[in-house]
Design a protein around this motif. Structure first.
Motif, PDB file in Angstrom:
ATOM      1  N   MET A   1       2.371 -15.306   2.546  1.00  0.00           N
ATOM      2  CA  MET A   1       1.349 -14.705   1.682  1.00  0.00           C
ATOM      3  C   MET A   1       1.745 -14.857   0.213  1.00  0.00           C
ATOM      4  O   MET A   1       2.025 -13.893  -0.474  1.00  0.00           O
ATOM      5  CB  MET A   1       1.191 -13.235   2.030  1.00  0.00           C
ATOM      6  CG  MET A   1      -0.037 -12.976   2.871  1.00  0.00           C
ATOM      7  SD  MET A   1      -0.074 -11.306   3.448  1.00  0.00           S
ATOM      8  CE  MET A   1       1.239 -11.339   4.665  1.00  0.00           C
ATOM      9  N   HIS A   5      -4.444 -11.688  -3.577  1.00  0.00           N
ATOM     10  CA  HIS A   5      -5.860 -11.548  -3.299  1.00  0.00           C
ATOM     11  C   HIS A   5      -6.674 -11.497  -4.578  1.00  0.00           C
ATOM     12  O   HIS A   5      -6.228 -10.931  -5.575  1.00  0.00           O
ATOM     13  CB  HIS A   5      -6.114 -10.251  -2.546  1.00  0.00           C
ATOM     14  CG  HIS A   5      -6.148 -10.458  -1.081  1.00  0.00           C
ATOM     15  ND1 HIS A   5      -7.257 -10.921  -0.441  1.00  0.00           N
ATOM     16  CD2 HIS A   5      -5.195 -10.305  -0.142  1.00  0.00           C
ATOM     17  CE1 HIS A   5      -6.989 -11.032   0.839  1.00  0.00           C
ATOM     18  NE2 HIS A   5      -5.739 -10.677   1.051  1.00  0.00           N
ATOM     19  N   GLU A  11      -5.149  -6.242  -2.306  1.00  0.00           N
ATOM     20  CA  GLU A  11      -3.767  -6.675  -2.493  1.00  0.00           C
ATOM     21  C   GLU A  11      -2.827  -5.465  -2.511  1.00  0.00           C
ATOM     22  O   GLU A  11      -1.783  -5.455  -1.860  1.00  0.00           O
ATOM     23  CB  GLU A  11      -3.660  -7.464  -3.806  1.00  0.00           C
ATOM     24  CG  GLU A  11      -2.297  -8.083  -4.064  1.00  0.00           C
ATOM     25  CD  GLU A  11      -1.967  -9.229  -3.111  1.00  0.00           C
ATOM     26  OE1 GLU A  11      -2.896  -9.900  -2.631  1.00  0.00           O
ATOM     27  OE2 GLU A  11      -0.773  -9.411  -2.839  1.00  0.00           O
ATOM     28  N   LEU A  14      -2.213  -3.990   0.895  1.00  0.00           N
ATOM     29  CA  LEU A  14      -1.268  -4.773   1.706  1.00  0.00           C
ATOM     30  C   LEU A  14       0.168  -4.555   1.230  1.00  0.00           C
ATOM     31  O   LEU A  14       1.095  -4.455   2.034  1.00  0.00           O
ATOM     32  CB  LEU A  14      -1.626  -6.261   1.654  1.00  0.00           C
ATOM     33  CG  LEU A  14      -2.951  -6.648   2.325  1.00  0.00           C
ATOM     34  CD1 LEU A  14      -3.269  -8.115   2.080  1.00  0.00           C
ATOM     35  CD2 LEU A  14      -2.917  -6.366   3.821  1.00  0.00           C
ATOM     36  N   ARG A  75     -11.853  -4.078   5.158  1.00  0.00           N
ATOM     37  CA  ARG A  75     -11.652  -5.453   4.653  1.00  0.00           C
ATOM     38  C   ARG A  75     -11.963  -6.546   5.667  1.00  0.00           C
ATOM     39  O   ARG A  75     -11.992  -7.719   5.304  1.00  0.00           O
ATOM     40  CB  ARG A  75     -10.205  -5.636   4.190  1.00  0.00           C
ATOM     41  CG  ARG A  75      -9.692  -4.554   3.269  1.00  0.00           C
ATOM     42  CD  ARG A  75     -10.339  -4.639   1.915  1.00  0.00           C
ATOM     43  NE  ARG A  75      -9.857  -3.587   1.033  1.00  0.00           N
ATOM     44  CZ  ARG A  75     -10.370  -3.339  -0.160  1.00  0.00           C
ATOM     45  NH1 ARG A  75     -11.370  -4.071  -0.615  1.00  0.00           N
ATOM     46  NH2 ARG A  75      -9.905  -2.367  -0.890  1.00  0.00           N
ATOM     47  N   GLN A  76     -12.101  -6.184   6.925  1.00  0.00           N
ATOM     48  CA  GLN A  76     -12.257  -7.207   7.978  1.00  0.00           C
ATOM     49  C   GLN A  76     -11.289  -8.372   7.752  1.00  0.00           C
ATOM     50  O   GLN A  76     -11.715  -9.515   7.552  1.00  0.00           O
ATOM     51  CB  GLN A  76     -13.696  -7.726   8.033  1.00  0.00           C
ATOM     52  CG  GLN A  76     -14.706  -6.707   8.524  1.00  0.00           C
ATOM     53  CD  GLN A  76     -15.346  -5.955   7.390  1.00  0.00           C
ATOM     54  OE1 GLN A  76     -15.714  -6.550   6.388  1.00  0.00           O
ATOM     55  NE2 GLN A  76     -15.486  -4.655   7.517  1.00  0.00           N
ATOM     56  N   VAL A  78      -8.746 -11.473   8.007  1.00  0.00           N
ATOM     57  CA  VAL A  78      -8.670 -12.647   8.881  1.00  0.00           C
ATOM     58  C   VAL A  78      -7.347 -13.374   8.639  1.00  0.00           C
ATOM     59  O   VAL A  78      -6.618 -13.055   7.708  1.00  0.00           O
ATOM     60  CB  VAL A  78      -9.845 -13.633   8.638  1.00  0.00           C
ATOM     61  CG1 VAL A  78     -11.157 -13.016   9.062  1.00  0.00           C
ATOM     62  CG2 VAL A  78      -9.893 -14.081   7.195  1.00  0.00           C
ATOM     63  N   ALA A  79      -7.082 -14.351   9.501  1.00  0.00           N
ATOM     64  CA  ALA A  79      -5.946 -15.261   9.359  1.00  0.00           C
ATOM     65  C   ALA A  79      -4.634 -14.505   9.144  1.00  0.00           C
ATOM     66  O   ALA A  79      -4.351 -13.567   9.879  1.00  0.00           O
ATOM     67  CB  ALA A  79      -6.224 -16.284   8.263  1.00  0.00           C
ATOM     68  N   SER A  80      -3.833 -14.869   8.139  1.00  0.00           N
ATOM     69  CA  SER A  80      -2.502 -14.262   8.010  1.00  0.00           C
ATOM     70  C   SER A  80      -2.594 -12.758   7.745  1.00  0.00           C
ATOM     71  O   SER A  80      -1.740 -11.998   8.198  1.00  0.00           O
ATOM     72  CB  SER A  80      -1.698 -14.952   6.906  1.00  0.00           C
ATOM     73  OG  SER A  80      -2.329 -14.765   5.668  1.00  0.00           O
ATOM     74  N   ASP A  81      -3.634 -12.321   7.041  1.00  0.00           N
ATOM     75  CA  ASP A  81      -3.799 -10.882   6.810  1.00  0.00           C
ATOM     76  C   ASP A  81      -4.044 -10.150   8.123  1.00  0.00           C
ATOM     77  O   ASP A  81      -3.489  -9.080   8.365  1.00  0.00           O
ATOM     78  CB  ASP A  81      -4.981 -10.608   5.867  1.00  0.00           C
ATOM     79  CG  ASP A  81      -4.733 -11.151   4.475  1.00  0.00           C
ATOM     80  OD1 ASP A  81      -3.553 -11.302   4.104  1.00  0.00           O
ATOM     81  OD2 ASP A  81      -5.713 -11.423   3.766  1.00  0.00           O
ATOM     82  N   LEU A  82      -4.872 -10.749   8.961  1.00  0.00           N
ATOM     83  CA  LEU A  82      -5.171 -10.145  10.261  1.00  0.00           C
ATOM     84  C   LEU A  82      -3.898 -10.072  11.105  1.00  0.00           C
ATOM     85  O   LEU A  82      -3.607  -9.048  11.728  1.00  0.00           O
ATOM     86  CB  LEU A  82      -6.234 -10.979  10.983  1.00  0.00           C
ATOM     87  CG  LEU A  82      -6.653 -10.491  12.373  1.00  0.00           C
ATOM     88  CD1 LEU A  82      -7.285  -9.110  12.306  1.00  0.00           C
ATOM     89  CD2 LEU A  82      -7.614 -11.469  13.022  1.00  0.00           C
ATOM     90  N   ARG A  83      -3.136 -11.142  11.082  1.00  0.00           N
ATOM     91  CA  ARG A  83      -1.896 -11.142  11.866  1.00  0.00           C
ATOM     92  C   ARG A  83      -0.917 -10.115  11.320  1.00  0.00           C
ATOM     93  O   ARG A  83      -0.256  -9.400  12.068  1.00  0.00           O
ATOM     94  CB  ARG A  83      -1.262 -12.546  11.875  1.00  0.00           C
ATOM     95  CG  ARG A  83      -2.164 -13.616  12.477  1.00  0.00           C
ATOM     96  CD  ARG A  83      -1.348 -14.828  12.932  1.00  0.00           C
ATOM     97  NE  ARG A  83      -0.597 -15.449  11.854  1.00  0.00           N
ATOM     98  CZ  ARG A  83      -1.058 -16.398  11.054  1.00  0.00           C
ATOM     99  NH1 ARG A  83      -2.283 -16.867  11.216  1.00  0.00           N
ATOM    100  NH2 ARG A  83      -0.312 -16.901  10.096  1.00  0.00           N
TER     101      ARG A  83
END
Lengths: 230, 259
Positions: A1, A5, A11, A14, A75-76, A78-83
């Motif tokens: 990351m 964002h 951001e 996170l 935020r729904q 996705v991708a690395s954020d979701l993981r």
């Protein structure tokens, strides 16, 4: 990351999540060290204090879950954020469990302190250092996205398992020698088992790091573990 | 296209090295991708990335813009739709389109709107009542519209108007349905109904949907393609694109870390 964002508030959420996980991880590491110190140095007071720390760890689990749910809802990701967020939800479960296991170790330590020592516990701090480092490195790897480090953590679990098997055999000889040793030997066996479990939790953490970074699930992929004797 | 057990799908359309220009502006720079049969393919990307231009190349709508031109091949069932003897009007019967803003013909009744594509020059339609009913049912508008077929299309709500436009496109029994941001003017409930409809008709039609709403792409599409600056950056199974994209640009765009 690496990149930030576009949405600064997202951001910040996170960053906050990452910090919360690290604080929680730091507490858990501290509990591992002091629970074994309480056992080896026969320090009942330290054991009591360590048990009290668990409330912070439990609290951190709840607050992290809340934060993750809020981010998921708003935020729904996705991708690395979701993981990252789904792994954070799982990571806290393992961390919290390590905290519980440390409480169990402290309880055994308090019991053992009521009786004379059964045997030298000289090998325990060394084992504890390994396990504590596994948890520490798994969290470091999580923060740095370092899969190499995570793989090293997973590899080290074998030595923990071997240590448990060895301790088990040793304690068995004490029990065979004299039935009066049994209750203390059982307590120590429980502690060794608890340490072995912490190693497993650290392995879980490390596996999550690999998934978080690479999106690749490496769990249950046929890694042979040294099984403790039945 | 992707490495995780692609299901045995046939290719309905294929773009091969498609370039498109608006006057001097090179909007599409050599796009090659295949559109799987009876599946939903979503195209995502920032404004100006060429995604709308791309779908307009799939039914020869791009060239109707003054000064616009297309190069490359677009195959529909293996036939190049840009072949010299191909009639663009016939292409558009096979490859229908629904636009961003619901655009029913305002002076026509709901019934006539559905039939509009079938009789562009006032031809007779066999059994118009059954055509209207089937198309409206497929567009999930029949129950709401069956008693008001003579009312003007513009008397419907925005979501209903969009479903009317979908019915108008489906009445021609196209094989492929292109949808250019079909929900961007609709509220969440109307959007959910259109998405449900896409899901329902996707076993009969091949659908290509352009959307700015990435969650929408994640919800409705089997395959997702990410366009950037007139090129395809990544195309793959939707699940893979939204959980573990391979390309850093895709990652940055879908997670909101762009530019």
């Amino acid at each position: 990351m690496a990149r930030q964002h576009t949405d600064k508030e997202y951001e910040a959420e996170l960053v906050k999540l990452r910090e919360q996980l690290l604080v929680m991880g730091g507490r858990v590491e501290e509990m591992i060290a002091s629970s074994i110190k309480a056992l080896v140095e026969r320090d009942t007071e330290l054991a009591q204090k360590t048990i009290e720390l668990d409330a912070h760890v439990n609290n951190a689990e709840v607050r992290t879950d809340e934060l993750c749910l809020r981010i998921l809802a708003r935020r729904q990701p996705v991708a690395s954020d979701l993981r990252f967020i789904t792994m954070a939800l799982k990571l806290v479960v393992d961390l919290e469990r390590i905290g519980d296991v440390c409480v169990n170790i402290c309880e055994r330590a308090i019991e053992l302190n009521e009786e004379p020592p059964l045997k030298s516990l000289a090998d325990m701090p060394r084992m504890t250092e390994t396990i504590q480092a596994m948890v520490h490195d798994a969290l470091d790897a999580f923060v740095a996205g370092d899969t190499e480090k995570a793989q090293q953590v997973i590899a080290r679990d074998r030595s923990v398992d071997a240590y448990y098997a060895q301790t088990f055999r040793e304690l068995l000889t004490y029990m065979i020698e004299d039935p009066r040793n049994i209750s203390r030997a059982m307590c120590l066996q429980a502690v060794a088992k608890h340490l072995e479990r912490i190693g497993d939790h650290a392995t879980n953490l490390a596996e999550m790091v690999v998934f978080q970074v690479k999106g690749k699930d490496i769990r249950h992929t046929g890694r042979k573990k040294d099984k403790p004797p039945a | 296209m992707n490495d995780s057990n692609p299901p045995p799908v046939t290719e309905k359309m294929r773009a091969e090295d498609v370039h498109a220009w608006f006057g001097p502006t090179h909007a599409l720079k050599g796009v090659t991708m295949s559109v799987p049969d009876k599946q939903v393919t979503a195209i995502i990307g920032p404004s100006g990335c060429g995604k709308s231009t791309f779908v307009r190349c799939l039914n020869r709508m791009h060239e109707v813009v003054p000064g616009a031109r297309v190069e490359g091949k677009v195959l529909l069932d293996g036939q190049n739709i840009y072949g010299s003897r191909v009639n663009p009007v016939r292409v558009r019967r096979h490859v229908g389109m629904v636009f961003q803003k619901p655009n029913p013909f305002p002076t026509m009744s709901i019934r006539d709107n559905v039939l509009a594509g079938l009789r562009p020059n006032g031809q007779k339609v066999d059994d118009p009542a059954s055509v209207v009913e089937t198309a409206l049912k497929h567009a999930a508008l029949w129950d709401e519209a069956k008693d008001v077929l003579d009312r003007s299309g513009s008397s419907l709500s925005g979501g209903q108007q969009q479903r009317l436009c979908i019915a108008r496109a489906l009445a021609l029994e196209p094989e492929v349905l292109l949808m250019d941001e079909p929900c961007s003017a609709l509220d969440p409930i109307a959007t959910a109904r259109i998405e449900e409809l896409i899901h329902e008709i996707s076993d009969r039609y091949t659908i290509v949907i352009v959307t700015h709403n990435m969650q929408q792409a994640a919800r409705v599409a089997d395959t997702t393609a990410f366009f950037y600056q007139g090129e395809i950056v990544e195309v793959g199974e939707t699940d893979q694109i939204f959980t573990r994209p391979k390309n850093q640009k895709t990652e940055d765009y879908i997670t909101g870390r762009f530019g």
